[in-house]
Design a protein around this motif. Structure first.
Motif, short mmCIF file in Angstrom:
data_model
loop_
_atom_site.label_atom_id
_atom_site.label_comp_id
_atom_site.label_asym_id
_atom_site.label_seq_id
_atom_site.Cartn_x
_atom_site.Cartn_y
_atom_site.Cartn_z
N ASP A 68 9.25 4.32 8.41
CA ASP A 68 8.75 3.24 7.55
C ASP A 68 8.56 3.88 6.17
O ASP A 68 7.45 4.18 5.76
N TYR A 268 -5.64 2.15 4.59
CA TYR A 268 -4.42 2.76 4.03
C TYR A 268 -3.47 1.63 3.64
O TYR A 268 -3.24 0.70 4.41
N SER A 298 -0.86 5.94 7.83
CA SER A 298 -2.18 5.95 8.48
C SER A 298 -2.11 6.38 9.95
O SER A 298 -3.14 6.40 10.62
N THR A 300 -0.16 4.96 12.52
CA THR A 300 -0.05 3.88 13.51
C THR A 300 0.83 4.28 14.70
O THR A 300 0.44 4.12 15.86
N ASP A 316 3.68 13.40 7.08
CA ASP A 316 3.53 12.68 5.81
C ASP A 316 3.23 13.70 4.72
O ASP A 316 2.72 14.80 4.99
C1 LIG Z 1 5.18 2.55 4.04
S1 LIG Z 1 4.18 3.96 4.21
C2 LIG Z 1 4.04 4.19 5.96
C3 LIG Z 1 2.94 3.37 6.57
C4 LIG Z 1 2.73 3.63 8.06
N1 LIG Z 1 3.83 3.13 8.84
C5 LIG Z 1 1.44 3.04 8.56
O1 LIG Z 1 1.42 2.24 9.51
O2 LIG Z 1 0.40 3.38 8.01
C6 LIG Z 1 5.29 5.21 3.69
C7 LIG Z 1 4.75 6.60 3.81
O3 LIG Z 1 5.78 7.53 3.49
C8 LIG Z 1 5.15 8.67 2.92
N2 LIG Z 1 6.14 9.47 2.19
C9 LIG Z 1 6.79 9.17 1.04
N3 LIG Z 1 7.62 10.17 0.69
C10 LIG Z 1 7.51 11.12 1.64
C11 LIG Z 1 8.13 12.39 1.85
N4 LIG Z 1 9.04 12.86 1.01
N5 LIG Z 1 7.76 13.09 2.94
C12 LIG Z 1 6.83 12.61 3.82
N6 LIG Z 1 6.23 11.41 3.67
C13 LIG Z 1 6.56 10.69 2.61
C14 LIG Z 1 4.08 8.09 2.04
O4 LIG Z 1 3.07 9.05 1.74
C15 LIG Z 1 3.58 6.91 2.90
O5 LIG Z 1 2.46 7.27 3.63
#
Ligand SMILES: C[S@@+](CC[C@H](N)C(=O)[O-])C[C@H]1O[C@@H](n2cnc3c(N)ncnc32)[C@H](O)[C@@H]1O
Length: 348
Positions: A68, A268, A298, A300, A316
């Motif tokens: 995601d 989050y 977060s 999930t 993350d």
């Molecule tokens: C849409 S959110 C995910 C939400 C999650 N599915 C939830 O239920 O809380 C996208 C996540 O990707 C992470 N992210 C972005 N770039 C990243 C990277 N290069 N490496 C690891 N995580 C990354 C962000 O910090 C963010 O927490």
């Protein structure tokens, strides 16, 4: 077939990212009793380097990857109820669309390499980028490995009079081969009231409809809702069709977001509902399978995997994501995991 059909962008490169011994995953903390041979892991670091570091031990071994990622919204995502001076949870702004697509392409390639022969990938996106991502996945996995486009519909405040309000996300489901786990029974959909009403009779086994058997020449052949006296007169021509556990699952799902009233809401931003991940894990994995989420936010996916007795790896980049996931997992009863961080970010 899409042979010869590719999505191009300026600066596209598709060279294989090789396992590099340079990025090192460092154990920061052990929580709960560990199964030393297969510990659950929460890893902080850039998922490109983390996935690459994991290739050494886990190439072809992960049963399900749920991703995601940022959706290409152009937004800074702050924690809900964050003060204006608090830093963002994560940033979703990119120099160009090509930049974003390359980011995604590299991670999806690594995901394919980490998946087992029977593994499943669910990529969760929205209208911002999903149509481009379909072409990337066709190129990386092969168009014949595309299984479903799942539409997740949710309710949220209606806010546009300019166009149809955008209240769904799209999940692309790909597999690594033709053989993969799919358990329809635990994710059957409840019957509608009108369908249930059709089951007018009941016996000690439950509600049923009386049907004609498909016997050639029978006056009751394949008839529905046959009169009960026909069963007494010609039992060999009829059968009782019992109300089952629900209809087979469809590719559009109505699932509520974790709204303000939900005890599962972490604060989050972009948190996905546990019910969504539960559906995916129940259908596409079995207890003991290894599940990974390399944009875990977060946590999930990890919380649901924990609850359903699947093994898991979460990753993350963000501090808020890691602290939120960590406390959420500690609060869940079976939270046995290692917290790791990435030391050295060098990739070949
Ligand atoms: C849409 S959110 C995910 C939400 C999650 N599915 C939830 O239920 O809380 C996208 C996540 O990707 C992470 N992210 C972005 N770039 C990243 C990277 N290069 N490496 C690891 N995580 C990354 C962000 O910090 C963010 O927490």
């Amino acid at each position: 077939m899409t042979e010869g059909v590719r999505l191009e962008w300026d600066g596209k490169h598709t060279a294989q990212i090789e396992f590099s011994p340079l990025p090192v995953l460092h154990v920061v903390e052990k929580i709960g009793t560990q199964d030393a041979t297969a510990p659950n892991r929460l890893i902080q670091g850039d998922n490109l380097a983390v996935m690459s570091a994991l290739l050494g031990e886990l190439r072809g071994k992960i049963d399900l990857i749920y991703l995601d990622p940022p959706f290409f919204t152009g937004r800074e995502w702050k924690a809900r109820e964050a003060a204006p001076n608090e830093p963002s949870a994560f940033t979703d702004s990119w120099r160009t669309l090509g930049n974003y697509l390359q980011w995604l392409f590299d991670r999806l390639t690594l995901a394919r390499d980490l998946l087992s022969e029977t593994g499943c990938l669910y990529l969760h996106l929205s209208w911002h980028s999903v149509h481009y991502a379909k072409l990337l996945l066709d190129e990386i996995f092969g168009v014949e490995r595309f299984q479903n486009e799942i539409v997740w519909c949710y309710r949220e405040a209606i806010n546009s009079k300019k166009r149809w309000n955008r209240k769904h996300d799209t999940l692309l489901f790909y597999t690594n081969s033709d053989v993969f786990t799919f358990n329809p029974d635990p994710v059957r959909e409840p019957y509608s009231e009108s369908s249930i009403r059709k089951f007018r009779h009941a016996d000690e086994k439950g509600k049923y409809r009386l049907m004609g058997r498909g016997i050639v020449g029978s006056p009751l052949r394949s008839k529905r809702d046959v009169a009960p006296e026909m069963e007494t007169l010609s039992p060999e021509l009829t059968f009782r069709h019992y109300l089952g556990a629900g209809t087979l699952p469809l590719d559009y799902w109505f699932i509520d977001i974790e709204n303000q009233a939900s005890p599962l809401r972490t604060g989050y931003p972009t948190q996905k509902p546990e019910a969504l991940l539960e559906r995916i894990l129940l259908a596409s994995t079995n207890p003991g399978d290894l599940v990974a989420d390399f944009c875990c936010g977060s946590g999930t996916t990890l919380a649901v995997a924990n609850r359903l007795d699947r093994r898991w790896i979460g990753c993350d980049l963000g501090d808020l994501a890691i602290t939120t996931s960590r406390s959420r997992l500690i609060a869940s009863t079976a939270a046995h995991f290692r917290l790791e961080t990435l030391i050295g970010n060098n990739l070949k």
